[in-house]
Scaffold this motif. Structure first.
Motif, mmCIF file in Angstrom:
data_model
loop_
_atom_site.group_PDB
_atom_site.id
_atom_site.type_symbol
_atom_site.label_atom_id
_atom_site.label_comp_id
_atom_site.label_asym_id
_atom_site.label_seq_id
_atom_site.Cartn_x
_atom_site.Cartn_y
_atom_site.Cartn_z
ATOM 1 N N LEU A 1 -5.083 5.448 4.845
ATOM 2 C CA LEU A 1 -3.761 5.201 4.276
ATOM 3 C C LEU A 1 -2.917 6.454 4.436
ATOM 4 O O LEU A 1 -3.210 7.500 3.855
ATOM 5 N N LYS A 2 -1.883 6.350 5.247
ATOM 6 C CA LYS A 2 -0.957 7.454 5.435
ATOM 7 C C LYS A 2 0.440 6.886 5.506
ATOM 8 O O LYS A 2 0.652 5.799 6.033
ATOM 9 N N PHE B 1 0.828 -1.204 0.000
ATOM 10 C CA PHE B 1 0.000 0.000 0.000
ATOM 11 C C PHE B 1 0.868 1.262 0.000
ATOM 12 O O PHE B 1 0.518 2.264 -0.635
ATOM 13 N N THR B 2 1.993 1.230 0.694
ATOM 14 C CA THR B 2 2.904 2.376 0.693
ATOM 15 C C THR B 2 3.434 2.634 -0.713
ATOM 16 O O THR B 2 3.469 3.781 -1.172
ATOM 17 N N SER B 3 3.818 1.567 -1.408
ATOM 18 C CA SER B 3 4.300 1.712 -2.792
ATOM 19 C C SER B 3 3.194 2.244 -3.699
ATOM 20 O O SER B 3 3.432 3.110 -4.548
ATOM 21 N N TRP C 1 -9.310 -2.770 -1.970
ATOM 22 C CA TRP C 1 -8.968 -2.411 -0.594
ATOM 23 C C TRP C 1 -8.213 -1.081 -0.546
ATOM 24 O O TRP C 1 -8.469 -0.250 0.320
ATOM 25 N N TYR C 2 -7.303 -0.879 -1.474
ATOM 26 C CA TYR C 2 -6.555 0.380 -1.523
ATOM 27 C C TYR C 2 -7.513 1.557 -1.682
ATOM 28 O O TYR C 2 -7.413 2.548 -0.961
ATOM 29 N N ASN C 3 -8.447 1.453 -2.627
ATOM 30 C CA ASN C 3 -9.386 2.552 -2.869
ATOM 31 C C ASN C 3 -10.300 2.798 -1.675
ATOM 32 O O ASN C 3 -10.616 3.938 -1.354
#
Length: 189
Positions: A125-126, A66-68, A115-117
């Motif tokens: 997400l931070k 998720f960070t990428s 999930w990301y969206n």
């Protein structure tokens, strides 16, 4: 990136947040619609912090993926999870060039994108530097509130409350109690 408390429930779409734990399972709140529901202990539940993606070297935790994705998309939503299989594979290839294409299926990539969206929409997400800055801001606010002098409040007792208490207080004299009398039974001749 903090993903603790966010779970995926097998057979249910989307993601949920753990609200409480019961004797027989969990109480969760859906991130999409905010509805709460009970999850029995026998249902298959996966925590996002425990999920990883197969790569050719070693498995990559979902938080790192998720960070990428967050850095590549510049904190914006990415393509839909309903995109074609080719688009989804190309996207993941651009974000994680060494992911194992034989063991990561298109259905896995769809879940990852969805999930990301969802997490991005809910502002969950931070990057770690952003999280530290947010915690520092809240800590500074708490300190400034603690340093400000507290207002002292005093209450005035009135004479009425003292007289009411005396009126309701029983006096030292007790009311006489009635003695119960019992009739003696006479025995037969």
């Amino acid at each position: 990136m903090e993903l603790s408390g966010i779970i995926s429930i097998s057979g249910k779409p989307g993601l949920s947040k753990i609200v409480s734990q019961t004797r027989t399972g969990l109480i969760v709140e859906s991130l999409q619609d905010g509805k709460r529901s009970a999850v029995h202990g026998a249902e298959r539940v996966s925590s996002l912090e425990d999920i990883s993606i197969y790569t050719y070297e070693e498995d990559l935790l979902l938080s790192e993926v998720f960070t990428s994705m967050l850095k590549a998309a510049d904190h914006k939503p990415i393509l839909s999870h309903k995109s074609s299989a080719v688009e989804l594979k190309n996207y993941l290839q651009s974000v994680i060039p060494n992911y194992d294409q034989d063991r990561v299926y298109v259905s896995d990539i769809k879940k990852l994108v969805q999930w990301y969206n969802i997490l991005l929409e809910k502002d969950l997400l931070k990057l770690d530097s952003e999280e530290k800055a947010d915690t520092k801001k809240t800590a500074d606010k708490k300190e400034s509130k603690a340093k400000s002098p507290a207002k002292k409040t005093t209450t005035k007792k009135t004479g009425q409350s003292a007289t009411k208490n005396k009126a309701n207080k029983p006096s030292g004299k007790a009311a006489p109690s009635k003695k119960s009398s019992t009739k003696a039974s006479s025995k037969g001749k």
